[in-house]
Design a protein around this motif. Sequence first.
Motif, PDB file in Angstrom:
ATOM      1  N   UNK A   1       0.576  -1.089  -0.017  1.00  0.00           N
ATOM      2  CA  UNK A   1      -0.044   0.072  -0.030  1.00  0.00           C
ATOM      3  C   UNK A   1       0.806   1.298   0.039  1.00  0.00           C
ATOM      4  N   UNK A   2       1.894   0.972   0.904  1.00  0.00           N
ATOM      5  CA  UNK A   2       2.838   2.385   0.841  1.00  0.00           C
ATOM      6  C   UNK A   2       3.449   2.461  -0.661  1.00  0.00           C
ATOM      7  N   UNK A   3       3.952   1.454  -1.142  1.00  0.00           N
ATOM      8  CA  UNK A   3       4.645   1.459  -2.300  1.00  0.00           C
ATOM      9  C   UNK A   3       3.649   1.925  -3.421  1.00  0.00           C
ATOM     10  N   UNK A   4       2.496   1.490  -3.552  1.00  0.00           N
ATOM     11  CA  UNK A   4       1.392   2.006  -4.409  1.00  0.00           C
ATOM     12  C   UNK A   4       1.325   3.538  -4.368  1.00  0.00           C
ATOM     13  N   UNK A   5       1.156   4.244  -3.033  1.00  0.00           N
ATOM     14  CA  UNK A   5       1.032   5.499  -2.970  1.00  0.00           C
ATOM     15  C   UNK A   5      -0.151   6.024  -3.884  1.00  0.00           C
ATOM     16  N   UNK A   6       0.447   7.195  -4.839  1.00  0.00           N
ATOM     17  CA  UNK A   6      -0.594   7.686  -5.507  1.00  0.00           C
ATOM     18  C   UNK A   6      -1.264   6.854  -6.786  1.00  0.00           C
ATOM     19  N   UNK A   7      -0.686   5.660  -6.813  1.00  0.00           N
ATOM     20  CA  UNK A   7      -0.960   4.887  -7.720  1.00  0.00           C
ATOM     21  C   UNK A   7      -1.892   3.674  -7.522  1.00  0.00           C
ATOM     22  N   UNK A   8      -2.243   3.695  -6.163  1.00  0.00           N
ATOM     23  CA  UNK A   8      -3.083   2.746  -5.507  1.00  0.00           C
ATOM     24  C   UNK A   8      -4.803   3.122  -6.200  1.00  0.00           C
TER      25      UNK A   8
END
Lengths: 393, 165
Positions: free
Chosen positions: A176-183
Amino acid sequence: MNYLLFNNEIFISDGQVTRTMGKGENLGPIEKACLCCVDVDVMIASAPQDYLDKKDSILAQKFAAVYSDEYITLNERIDNNIFQVFGIKAEKVKEIYSLVPSSKVDAFVPYAIAVRSLLINRKTDMAGLIVFVDDSGHEKLITVFDGLKFSRTRTIYTGNAEDILPDIKRSHIDFNKKLGEFASKSVTGDFAVITNNRQMAEDIKLSEPGLAVEFLDCRHPALEGLKFIGPPIKYRIHEEIILERKKEEMRSRFMYLIVSISICLAGILFFGFNQITYSCASRDFDGEKLKNSRLKDALNTIDQYIYQDSLRRSKDLNYSSVFFEVSGLLPSTYEISSFKFTGNGWHRVFETYIFAQDDQFYDEIPRAKILKNAEIKDFFIKNRPGKYLKVDL
Amino acid sequence: MNKIMLVIAFGIAVILVNSGLTLSSRTMDIKKQKNEIMSENSALSGEVDQKQRFKKNVPKSISNAFTFFVNETKMFETYSGTQMDIAFGVQAKENENIEDYYVATGFRNVKGLPLTINVEKFSNETDMAEVLNDIYLLENRTDFKVSEISTENNALIVKGELYGI
Protein backbone atom coordinates in the motif's frame (compact mmCIF):
# COMPACT_ATOMS: atom_id res chain seq x y z
CA MET A 1 5.41 -27.66 -23.60
CA ASN A 2 7.25 -27.44 -20.31
CA TYR A 3 6.47 -24.97 -17.53
CA LEU A 4 9.23 -23.93 -15.19
CA LEU A 5 9.30 -21.89 -12.01
CA PHE A 6 12.68 -20.55 -10.92
CA ASN A 7 13.15 -19.74 -7.25
CA ASN A 8 15.64 -21.24 -4.84
CA GLU A 9 14.58 -24.48 -6.46
CA ILE A 10 13.36 -25.17 -9.95
CA PHE A 11 9.84 -26.51 -10.44
CA ILE A 12 9.36 -28.14 -13.79
CA SER A 13 6.07 -29.38 -15.19
CA ASP A 14 5.17 -31.05 -18.45
CA GLY A 15 1.57 -29.90 -17.94
CA GLN A 16 0.60 -32.87 -15.81
CA VAL A 17 3.47 -34.00 -13.61
CA THR A 18 5.52 -31.53 -11.65
CA ARG A 19 8.95 -32.25 -10.24
CA THR A 20 11.41 -30.24 -8.20
CA MET A 21 15.06 -29.93 -9.07
CA GLY A 22 18.12 -28.34 -7.56
CA LYS A 23 19.95 -25.62 -9.54
CA GLY A 24 22.87 -27.85 -10.36
CA GLU A 25 20.77 -30.65 -11.77
CA ASN A 26 20.21 -31.36 -15.42
CA LEU A 27 16.76 -30.24 -16.57
CA GLY A 28 16.62 -32.85 -19.32
CA PRO A 29 15.49 -32.32 -22.89
CA ILE A 30 13.21 -29.30 -23.29
CA GLU A 31 11.66 -28.47 -26.67
CA LYS A 32 9.50 -25.50 -25.71
CA ALA A 33 9.05 -23.85 -22.37
CA CYS A 34 7.25 -21.12 -20.49
CA LEU A 35 9.19 -19.75 -17.54
CA CYS A 36 8.49 -17.65 -14.54
CA CYS A 37 10.85 -16.32 -11.95
CA VAL A 38 10.12 -15.35 -8.37
CA ASP A 39 13.04 -13.00 -7.85
CA VAL A 40 11.54 -9.95 -9.56
CA ASP A 41 11.58 -6.29 -8.49
CA VAL A 42 8.54 -4.20 -9.33
CA MET A 43 7.73 -0.53 -9.52
CA ILE A 44 4.98 1.66 -10.90
CA ALA A 45 6.05 4.58 -13.05
CA SER A 46 4.57 7.02 -15.51
CA ALA A 47 5.70 7.49 -19.11
CA PRO A 48 4.19 8.77 -22.37
CA GLN A 49 2.36 5.79 -23.83
CA ASP A 50 2.19 7.18 -27.38
CA TYR A 51 5.92 7.09 -27.97
CA LEU A 52 6.94 3.46 -27.60
CA ASP A 53 10.71 3.94 -27.84
CA LYS A 54 10.65 6.90 -25.50
CA LYS A 55 8.35 5.10 -23.08
CA ASP A 56 10.64 2.07 -22.76
CA SER A 57 13.67 4.27 -22.33
CA ILE A 58 12.01 6.45 -19.66
CA LEU A 59 10.70 3.46 -17.72
CA ALA A 60 14.11 1.74 -17.84
CA GLN A 61 15.76 4.92 -16.58
CA LYS A 62 13.25 5.30 -13.73
CA PHE A 63 13.73 1.68 -12.76
CA ALA A 64 17.53 2.03 -12.86
CA ALA A 65 17.26 5.08 -10.59
CA VAL A 66 15.61 2.92 -7.90
CA TYR A 67 17.44 -0.37 -8.43
CA SER A 68 21.18 0.12 -8.86
CA ASP A 69 22.17 -3.36 -10.12
CA GLU A 70 22.03 -4.32 -13.78
CA TYR A 71 18.44 -5.29 -14.51
CA ILE A 72 16.54 -6.44 -17.48
CA THR A 73 13.09 -4.90 -17.44
CA LEU A 74 9.71 -5.45 -18.97
CA ASN A 75 6.68 -3.28 -18.54
CA GLU A 76 2.94 -3.43 -18.95
CA ARG A 77 0.37 -0.68 -19.15
CA ILE A 78 -1.74 -0.28 -16.05
CA ASP A 79 -3.56 2.93 -16.84
CA ASN A 80 -3.24 5.95 -19.10
CA ASN A 81 0.48 6.71 -19.17
CA ILE A 82 0.96 4.50 -16.09
CA PHE A 83 3.10 1.40 -16.37
CA GLN A 84 4.16 -1.42 -14.11
CA VAL A 85 7.84 -2.14 -14.57
CA PHE A 86 9.24 -5.50 -13.44
CA GLY A 87 12.91 -6.18 -13.62
CA ILE A 88 15.05 -9.24 -13.10
CA LYS A 89 18.76 -9.00 -12.49
CA ALA A 90 20.63 -9.57 -15.75
CA GLU A 91 22.80 -12.14 -14.03
CA LYS A 92 19.70 -14.12 -13.06
CA VAL A 93 18.29 -14.01 -16.60
CA LYS A 94 21.63 -15.23 -18.00
CA GLU A 95 21.69 -18.01 -15.44
CA ILE A 96 18.19 -19.12 -16.43
CA TYR A 97 18.99 -18.94 -20.12
CA SER A 98 22.10 -21.00 -19.50
CA LEU A 99 19.76 -23.74 -18.30
CA VAL A 100 17.02 -23.26 -20.92
CA PRO A 101 18.21 -21.68 -24.19
CA SER A 102 16.34 -18.51 -25.14
CA SER A 103 15.36 -19.97 -28.51
CA LYS A 104 13.29 -22.62 -26.71
CA VAL A 105 11.50 -20.17 -24.45
CA ASP A 106 8.08 -18.92 -25.55
CA ALA A 107 7.35 -16.81 -22.49
CA PHE A 108 9.42 -15.66 -19.55
CA VAL A 109 7.40 -13.69 -17.01
CA PRO A 110 7.52 -12.73 -13.36
CA TYR A 111 6.03 -15.26 -10.97
CA ALA A 112 3.28 -12.77 -10.02
CA ILE A 113 2.09 -12.47 -13.60
CA ALA A 114 1.77 -16.26 -13.84
CA VAL A 115 -0.27 -16.33 -10.64
CA ARG A 116 -2.35 -13.36 -11.76
CA SER A 117 -3.13 -15.20 -15.02
CA LEU A 118 -4.42 -18.15 -13.02
CA LEU A 119 -6.53 -15.92 -10.78
CA ILE A 120 -8.03 -14.16 -13.79
CA ASN A 121 -8.60 -17.54 -15.44
CA ARG A 122 -10.37 -18.78 -12.34
CA LYS A 123 -12.51 -15.61 -12.49
CA THR A 124 -11.34 -14.40 -9.08
CA ASP A 125 -12.61 -10.97 -8.11
CA MET A 126 -9.51 -8.78 -8.48
CA ALA A 127 -11.24 -5.50 -7.58
CA GLY A 128 -9.85 -5.34 -4.05
CA LEU A 129 -6.47 -6.06 -2.56
CA ILE A 130 -5.54 -9.73 -2.60
CA VAL A 131 -2.70 -11.31 -0.70
CA PHE A 132 -1.81 -14.55 -2.35
CA VAL A 133 0.06 -17.12 -0.30
CA ASP A 134 1.57 -19.91 -2.33
CA ASP A 135 2.58 -22.94 -0.31
CA SER A 136 5.30 -24.56 -2.32
CA GLY A 137 6.51 -26.93 0.32
CA HIS A 138 8.93 -25.54 2.86
CA GLU A 139 8.68 -22.08 1.28
CA LYS A 140 5.68 -19.79 1.33
CA LEU A 141 5.49 -17.14 -1.39
CA ILE A 142 3.52 -14.01 -0.55
CA THR A 143 2.41 -11.67 -3.34
CA VAL A 144 -0.03 -8.81 -3.03
CA PHE A 145 -2.30 -7.89 -5.96
CA ASP A 146 -4.23 -4.71 -6.60
CA GLY A 147 -5.98 -5.33 -9.88
CA LEU A 148 -3.20 -5.72 -12.43
CA LYS A 149 -0.62 -4.32 -10.05
CA PHE A 150 1.37 -6.65 -7.86
CA SER A 151 4.08 -6.49 -5.24
CA ARG A 152 7.48 -8.09 -5.06
CA THR A 153 7.03 -11.73 -4.03
CA ARG A 154 8.35 -12.43 -0.59
CA THR A 155 9.59 -15.86 0.44
CA ILE A 156 8.78 -17.00 3.98
CA TYR A 157 10.23 -20.09 5.58
CA THR A 158 7.58 -20.85 8.19
CA GLY A 159 4.86 -23.38 8.41
CA ASN A 160 2.09 -22.22 10.75
CA ALA A 161 -0.63 -19.63 10.17
CA GLU A 162 0.10 -17.61 13.28
CA ASP A 163 3.60 -16.88 12.09
CA ILE A 164 2.64 -16.11 8.57
CA LEU A 165 -0.21 -13.75 9.34
CA PRO A 166 2.07 -10.86 10.43
CA ASP A 167 4.02 -11.30 7.21
CA ILE A 168 0.79 -11.13 5.24
CA LYS A 169 -0.20 -7.91 6.97
CA ARG A 170 3.29 -6.46 6.55
CA SER A 171 3.26 -7.29 2.87
CA HIS A 172 -0.12 -5.64 2.53
CA ILE A 173 1.05 -2.47 4.33
CA ASP A 174 4.32 -2.32 2.40
CA PHE A 175 2.50 -2.71 -0.89
CA ASN A 176 0.00 0.00 0.00
CA LYS A 177 2.82 2.35 0.86
CA LYS A 178 4.65 1.55 -2.29
CA LEU A 179 1.63 2.06 -4.45
CA GLY A 180 1.06 5.50 -2.98
CA GLU A 181 -0.62 7.70 -5.57
CA PHE A 182 -0.97 4.76 -7.96
CA ALA A 183 -3.24 2.77 -5.60
CA SER A 184 -6.71 1.92 -6.90
CA LYS A 185 -9.51 4.12 -5.57
CA SER A 186 -11.38 1.03 -4.48
CA VAL A 187 -8.66 0.09 -2.02
CA THR A 188 -10.01 0.76 1.46
CA GLY A 189 -7.56 -1.04 3.71
CA ASP A 190 -9.35 -4.38 3.72
CA PHE A 191 -7.86 -7.25 1.85
CA ALA A 192 -8.55 -10.87 1.07
CA VAL A 193 -6.19 -13.78 1.42
CA ILE A 194 -6.03 -16.54 -1.11
CA THR A 195 -3.89 -19.56 -0.50
CA ASN A 196 -3.48 -22.97 -2.01
CA ASN A 197 -3.06 -24.62 1.39
CA ARG A 198 -6.45 -25.64 2.83
CA GLN A 199 -5.13 -26.06 6.35
CA MET A 200 -3.44 -22.69 6.26
CA ALA A 201 -6.63 -21.07 5.01
CA GLU A 202 -8.60 -22.50 7.91
CA ASP A 203 -5.91 -21.58 10.42
CA ILE A 204 -5.83 -17.98 9.19
CA LYS A 205 -9.60 -17.84 9.43
CA LEU A 206 -9.41 -18.99 12.99
CA SER A 207 -6.62 -16.59 13.86
CA GLU A 208 -8.24 -13.58 12.14
CA PRO A 209 -11.99 -14.24 11.99
CA GLY A 210 -12.77 -10.94 10.18
CA LEU A 211 -10.34 -11.63 7.37
CA ALA A 212 -11.68 -12.99 4.07
CA VAL A 213 -9.71 -16.14 3.31
CA GLU A 214 -10.18 -18.25 0.27
CA PHE A 215 -8.74 -21.57 -0.66
CA LEU A 216 -7.43 -22.08 -4.21
CA ASP A 217 -7.26 -25.68 -5.17
CA CYS A 218 -4.06 -25.68 -7.15
CA ARG A 219 -0.79 -27.29 -6.09
CA HIS A 220 1.45 -25.11 -8.25
CA PRO A 221 -0.51 -21.97 -9.19
CA ALA A 222 2.35 -20.25 -11.05
CA LEU A 223 3.01 -23.28 -13.25
CA GLU A 224 -0.72 -23.58 -13.89
CA GLY A 225 -0.98 -19.85 -14.58
CA LEU A 226 1.80 -20.07 -17.17
CA LYS A 227 -0.63 -22.01 -19.34
CA PHE A 228 -2.86 -18.94 -19.58
CA ILE A 229 -0.28 -16.24 -20.26
CA GLY A 230 -1.86 -13.95 -22.83
CA PRO A 231 0.48 -12.21 -25.24
CA PRO A 232 3.83 -13.95 -24.73
CA ILE A 233 6.32 -11.66 -23.09
CA LYS A 234 9.85 -12.63 -22.45
CA TYR A 235 12.94 -11.28 -20.73
CA ARG A 236 15.86 -11.13 -22.99
CA ILE A 237 19.51 -10.62 -22.15
CA HIS A 238 21.35 -7.67 -23.70
CA GLU A 239 23.57 -9.90 -25.83
CA GLU A 240 20.49 -11.46 -27.36
CA ILE A 241 18.93 -8.07 -27.99
CA ILE A 242 22.18 -6.80 -29.52
CA LEU A 243 22.41 -9.95 -31.62
CA GLU A 244 18.83 -9.52 -32.75
CA ARG A 245 19.42 -5.86 -33.51
CA LYS A 246 22.50 -6.86 -35.47
CA LYS A 247 20.47 -9.44 -37.31
CA GLU A 248 17.75 -6.88 -37.93
CA GLU A 249 20.38 -4.41 -39.08
CA MET A 250 21.92 -7.05 -41.32
CA ARG A 251 18.47 -7.93 -42.65
CA SER A 252 17.74 -4.27 -43.30
CA ARG A 253 21.16 -3.78 -44.89
CA PHE A 254 20.62 -6.90 -46.96
CA MET A 255 17.21 -5.64 -48.06
CA TYR A 256 18.71 -2.27 -48.95
CA LEU A 257 21.51 -4.10 -50.74
CA ILE A 258 19.00 -6.21 -52.66
CA VAL A 259 16.93 -3.12 -53.54
CA SER A 260 20.09 -1.20 -54.53
CA ILE A 261 21.38 -4.11 -56.58
CA SER A 262 17.94 -4.49 -58.17
CA ILE A 263 17.88 -0.80 -59.09
CA CYS A 264 21.44 -1.06 -60.47
CA LEU A 265 20.53 -4.30 -62.23
CA ALA A 266 17.50 -2.68 -63.82
CA GLY A 267 19.76 0.13 -65.04
CA ILE A 268 22.38 -2.37 -66.23
CA LEU A 269 19.73 -4.43 -68.02
CA PHE A 270 18.29 -1.36 -69.69
CA PHE A 271 21.77 -0.18 -70.68
CA GLY A 272 22.83 -3.70 -71.70
CA PHE A 273 19.75 -4.21 -73.83
CA ASN A 274 20.32 -0.90 -75.58
CA GLN A 275 24.04 -1.61 -75.93
CA ILE A 276 23.31 -4.98 -77.56
CA THR A 277 20.65 -3.43 -79.80
CA TYR A 278 23.06 -0.66 -80.71
CA SER A 279 25.87 -3.14 -81.40
CA CYS A 280 23.61 -5.25 -83.63
CA ALA A 281 22.29 -2.19 -85.48
CA SER A 282 25.82 -0.80 -85.78
CA ARG A 283 27.12 -4.13 -87.13
CA ASP A 284 24.27 -4.33 -89.64
CA PHE A 285 24.88 -0.72 -90.62
CA ASP A 286 28.60 -1.37 -91.10
CA GLY A 287 27.72 -4.40 -93.23
CA GLU A 288 25.40 -2.31 -95.38
CA LYS A 289 28.02 0.44 -95.65
CA LEU A 290 30.59 -2.12 -96.78
CA LYS A 291 28.13 -3.51 -99.29
CA ASN A 292 27.41 0.03 -100.47
CA SER A 293 31.10 0.74 -100.83
CA ARG A 294 31.63 -2.49 -102.81
CA LEU A 295 28.67 -1.76 -105.07
CA LYS A 296 29.96 1.75 -105.73
CA ASP A 297 33.44 0.37 -106.45
CA ALA A 298 31.89 -2.19 -108.79
CA LEU A 299 29.87 0.52 -110.53
CA ASN A 300 32.95 2.72 -110.80
CA THR A 301 34.73 -0.08 -112.63
CA ILE A 302 31.71 -1.13 -114.66
CA ASP A 303 30.95 2.43 -115.77
CA GLN A 304 34.48 2.84 -117.09
CA TYR A 305 34.12 -0.30 -119.18
CA ILE A 306 30.58 0.12 -120.44
CA TYR A 307 30.27 3.87 -121.10
CA GLN A 308 31.41 3.48 -124.71
CA ASP A 309 28.81 0.80 -125.41
CA SER A 310 26.13 2.78 -123.60
CA LEU A 311 27.01 5.88 -125.66
CA ARG A 312 26.94 3.86 -128.85
CA ARG A 313 23.48 2.54 -128.11
CA SER A 314 22.16 6.03 -127.54
CA LYS A 315 23.56 7.29 -130.84
CA ASP A 316 21.00 5.65 -133.03
CA LEU A 317 19.41 8.86 -134.27
CA ASN A 318 20.45 9.85 -137.74
CA TYR A 319 19.86 13.62 -137.77
CA SER A 320 20.16 13.69 -141.55
CA SER A 321 17.33 11.15 -142.00
CA VAL A 322 15.02 13.06 -139.67
CA PHE A 323 15.77 16.33 -141.44
CA PHE A 324 15.21 14.69 -144.84
CA GLU A 325 11.95 13.08 -143.77
CA VAL A 326 10.47 16.24 -142.29
CA SER A 327 11.55 18.49 -145.17
CA GLY A 328 10.29 15.86 -147.64
CA LEU A 329 6.82 15.81 -146.05
CA LEU A 330 6.44 19.59 -145.98
CA PRO A 331 4.61 21.10 -148.96
CA SER A 332 6.95 22.69 -151.47
CA THR A 333 5.59 26.13 -150.64
CA TYR A 334 7.44 26.03 -147.31
CA GLU A 335 11.05 26.68 -146.51
CA ILE A 336 12.78 25.75 -143.25
CA SER A 337 13.98 28.84 -141.43
CA SER A 338 15.71 27.20 -138.47
CA PHE A 339 15.70 23.90 -136.61
CA LYS A 340 16.97 22.32 -133.45
CA PHE A 341 17.69 18.78 -132.21
CA THR A 342 17.56 18.63 -128.43
CA GLY A 343 17.29 16.04 -125.73
CA ASN A 344 19.45 13.51 -124.12
CA GLY A 345 19.38 9.77 -123.72
CA TRP A 346 16.46 8.10 -125.40
CA HIS A 347 14.05 11.04 -125.63
CA ARG A 348 14.93 13.57 -128.26
CA VAL A 349 13.00 16.32 -129.97
CA PHE A 350 13.20 17.97 -133.35
CA GLU A 351 11.86 21.52 -133.53
CA THR A 352 11.68 23.77 -136.57
CA TYR A 353 10.25 27.10 -137.69
CA ILE A 354 8.95 27.15 -141.27
CA PHE A 355 7.64 29.95 -143.49
CA ALA A 356 5.84 30.10 -146.83
CA GLN A 357 8.21 31.08 -149.60
CA ASP A 358 7.72 34.49 -151.16
CA ASP A 359 4.42 34.81 -153.16
CA GLN A 360 3.40 31.32 -152.03
CA PHE A 361 0.38 30.14 -150.02
CA TYR A 362 0.41 28.43 -146.63
CA ASP A 363 -0.63 24.94 -147.61
CA GLU A 364 -1.87 22.43 -145.12
CA ILE A 365 0.89 20.36 -143.53
CA PRO A 366 0.14 16.68 -143.99
CA ARG A 367 -0.08 14.65 -140.79
CA ALA A 368 1.64 11.58 -142.05
CA LYS A 369 4.56 9.39 -140.99
CA ILE A 370 6.87 11.32 -138.70
CA LEU A 371 4.49 14.31 -138.60
CA LYS A 372 1.50 12.21 -137.53
CA ASN A 373 1.76 13.23 -133.87
CA ALA A 374 3.79 16.39 -134.37
CA GLU A 375 2.88 19.53 -132.51
CA ILE A 376 2.12 22.26 -135.05
CA LYS A 377 1.54 25.87 -134.01
CA ASP A 378 1.13 29.15 -135.87
CA PHE A 379 3.69 31.81 -135.16
CA PHE A 380 4.68 35.34 -135.94
CA ILE A 381 8.35 35.97 -136.15
CA LYS A 382 9.58 39.41 -137.14
CA ASN A 383 6.06 40.34 -138.34
CA ARG A 384 6.08 37.34 -140.59
CA PRO A 385 3.53 34.50 -140.16
CA GLY A 386 5.03 31.08 -139.86
CA LYS A 387 4.58 27.66 -138.32
CA TYR A 388 6.31 25.88 -135.46
CA LEU A 389 6.72 22.10 -135.65
CA LYS A 390 7.75 19.92 -132.74
CA VAL A 391 8.41 16.23 -133.37
CA ASP A 392 9.16 13.73 -130.59
CA LEU A 393 11.75 11.30 -131.91
CA MET B 1 24.81 3.94 -44.82
CA ASN B 2 21.84 2.11 -46.29
CA LYS B 3 20.41 5.33 -47.68
CA ILE B 4 23.80 6.31 -49.12
CA MET B 5 23.94 2.90 -50.81
CA LEU B 6 20.43 3.43 -52.16
CA VAL B 7 21.27 6.93 -53.40
CA ILE B 8 24.45 5.64 -55.08
CA ALA B 9 22.42 2.83 -56.68
CA PHE B 10 19.88 5.38 -57.91
CA GLY B 11 22.70 7.54 -59.24
CA ILE B 12 24.27 4.61 -61.07
CA ALA B 13 20.84 3.56 -62.39
CA VAL B 14 20.12 7.10 -63.60
CA ILE B 15 23.50 7.25 -65.38
CA LEU B 16 22.91 3.83 -66.94
CA VAL B 17 19.36 4.66 -67.99
CA ASN B 18 20.55 7.97 -69.43
CA SER B 19 23.32 6.18 -71.33
CA GLY B 20 20.80 3.57 -72.42
CA LEU B 21 18.47 6.27 -73.73
CA THR B 22 21.37 7.90 -75.60
CA LEU B 23 22.25 4.52 -77.10
CA SER B 24 18.61 3.95 -77.96
CA SER B 25 18.50 7.29 -79.77
CA ARG B 26 21.73 6.48 -81.62
CA THR B 27 20.33 3.06 -82.50
CA MET B 28 17.26 4.70 -84.01
CA ASP B 29 19.49 7.02 -86.05
CA ILE B 30 21.63 4.12 -87.22
CA LYS B 31 18.54 2.10 -88.16
CA LYS B 32 17.24 5.06 -90.15
CA GLN B 33 20.58 5.45 -91.91
CA LYS B 34 20.72 1.70 -92.46
CA ASN B 35 17.30 1.75 -94.13
CA GLU B 36 18.41 4.60 -96.37
CA ILE B 37 21.64 2.84 -97.31
CA MET B 38 19.75 -0.42 -97.84
CA SER B 39 17.42 1.21 -100.32
CA GLU B 40 20.45 2.84 -101.97
CA ASN B 41 22.17 -0.57 -102.13
CA SER B 42 19.06 -2.06 -103.67
CA ALA B 43 19.10 0.64 -106.34
CA LEU B 44 22.84 0.16 -106.87
CA SER B 45 22.39 -3.61 -107.22
CA GLY B 46 19.71 -3.02 -109.81
CA GLU B 47 21.99 -0.60 -111.61
CA VAL B 48 24.85 -3.13 -111.55
CA ASP B 49 22.54 -5.83 -112.94
CA GLN B 50 21.34 -3.46 -115.65
CA LYS B 51 24.84 -2.36 -116.60
CA GLN B 52 26.10 -5.93 -116.77
CA ARG B 53 24.14 -6.18 -120.04
CA PHE B 54 26.38 -3.62 -121.77
CA LYS B 55 29.40 -4.66 -123.73
CA LYS B 56 32.66 -4.02 -121.95
CA ASN B 57 35.42 -2.13 -123.71
CA VAL B 58 38.80 -0.94 -122.59
CA PRO B 59 38.25 2.66 -121.46
CA LYS B 60 39.94 5.45 -123.35
CA SER B 61 41.62 8.45 -121.77
CA ILE B 62 39.84 11.71 -122.49
CA SER B 63 43.02 13.11 -123.99
CA ASN B 64 43.19 10.27 -126.51
CA ALA B 65 39.46 10.63 -127.17
CA PHE B 66 39.90 14.33 -127.80
CA THR B 67 42.84 13.74 -130.15
CA PHE B 68 40.86 11.12 -132.03
CA PHE B 69 37.83 13.41 -132.18
CA VAL B 70 39.87 16.33 -133.59
CA ASN B 71 41.44 14.03 -136.20
CA GLU B 72 38.02 12.75 -137.21
CA THR B 73 36.67 16.29 -137.72
CA LYS B 74 39.72 17.05 -139.85
CA MET B 75 39.01 13.94 -141.89
CA PHE B 76 35.41 15.04 -142.46
CA GLU B 77 36.65 18.49 -143.46
CA THR B 78 39.01 16.88 -145.95
CA TYR B 79 36.56 14.39 -147.47
CA SER B 80 33.22 16.17 -147.17
CA GLY B 81 34.36 19.72 -147.31
CA THR B 82 32.39 20.49 -144.15
CA GLN B 83 34.32 23.04 -142.19
CA MET B 84 33.98 22.28 -138.50
CA ASP B 85 35.27 24.76 -135.96
CA ILE B 86 35.67 23.07 -132.61
CA ALA B 87 35.31 25.19 -129.51
CA PHE B 88 35.07 24.36 -125.85
CA GLY B 89 31.59 24.46 -124.48
CA VAL B 90 32.55 27.19 -122.09
CA GLN B 91 34.51 30.35 -122.74
CA ALA B 92 38.08 29.11 -122.49
CA LYS B 93 41.01 31.41 -122.02
CA GLU B 94 44.15 31.23 -124.07
CA ASN B 95 46.82 28.76 -123.05
CA GLU B 96 44.54 27.12 -120.57
CA ASN B 97 44.68 23.44 -119.74
CA ILE B 98 41.54 21.74 -120.99
CA GLU B 99 41.56 19.52 -117.91
CA ASP B 100 40.04 22.46 -116.08
CA TYR B 101 36.91 22.08 -118.22
CA TYR B 102 36.27 18.41 -117.48
CA VAL B 103 32.83 17.81 -116.03
CA ALA B 104 31.19 14.85 -114.31
CA THR B 105 29.08 12.54 -116.46
CA GLY B 106 26.36 10.04 -115.76
CA PHE B 107 29.10 7.39 -115.63
CA ARG B 108 31.24 7.06 -112.52
CA ASN B 109 34.95 7.83 -113.01
CA VAL B 110 34.21 8.93 -116.58
CA LYS B 111 34.85 12.59 -117.40
CA GLY B 112 33.12 14.74 -119.90
CA LEU B 113 34.50 17.62 -121.95
CA PRO B 114 31.79 19.99 -123.20
CA LEU B 115 32.47 20.90 -126.85
CA THR B 116 30.76 22.95 -129.53
CA ILE B 117 31.12 22.46 -133.28
CA ASN B 118 30.34 25.44 -135.47
CA VAL B 119 29.54 24.71 -139.11
CA GLU B 120 29.05 27.91 -141.10
CA LYS B 121 28.02 28.99 -144.63
CA PHE B 122 25.01 26.92 -145.62
CA SER B 123 22.80 27.93 -148.49
CA ASN B 124 20.31 25.09 -148.88
CA GLU B 125 18.86 21.97 -147.17
CA THR B 126 20.92 19.54 -149.17
CA ASP B 127 24.09 20.85 -147.71
CA MET B 128 22.42 20.79 -144.33
CA ALA B 129 21.44 17.13 -144.67
CA GLU B 130 24.98 16.23 -145.64
CA VAL B 131 26.39 18.09 -142.71
CA LEU B 132 23.90 16.44 -140.38
CA ASN B 133 24.95 13.09 -141.80
CA ASP B 134 28.58 14.00 -141.13
CA ILE B 135 27.63 14.91 -137.55
CA TYR B 136 25.84 11.57 -137.20
CA LEU B 137 28.89 9.70 -138.50
CA LEU B 138 31.25 11.74 -136.34
CA GLU B 139 29.16 10.99 -133.27
CA ASN B 140 29.13 7.27 -134.06
CA ARG B 141 32.84 7.01 -134.74
CA THR B 142 33.97 8.89 -131.63
CA ASP B 143 33.06 9.11 -127.95
CA PHE B 144 31.30 12.40 -128.61
CA LYS B 145 27.65 12.63 -127.58
CA VAL B 146 25.44 15.29 -129.17
CA SER B 147 23.07 17.04 -126.81
CA GLU B 148 21.77 19.74 -129.12
CA ILE B 149 21.92 20.67 -132.81
CA SER B 150 20.56 24.04 -133.79
CA THR B 151 20.76 26.61 -136.53
CA GLU B 152 21.77 30.13 -135.78
CA ASN B 153 22.32 32.89 -138.35
CA ASN B 154 22.74 30.47 -141.20
CA ALA B 155 25.20 28.39 -139.20
CA LEU B 156 24.86 24.98 -137.58
CA ILE B 157 25.77 24.75 -133.91
CA VAL B 158 26.38 21.27 -132.51
CA LYS B 159 26.70 21.02 -128.73
CA GLY B 160 27.77 17.90 -126.85
CA GLU B 161 30.27 16.23 -124.59
CA LEU B 162 33.30 14.13 -125.28
CA TYR B 163 33.65 11.16 -122.86
CA GLY B 164 36.85 9.60 -121.50
CA ILE B 165 38.57 8.64 -118.30
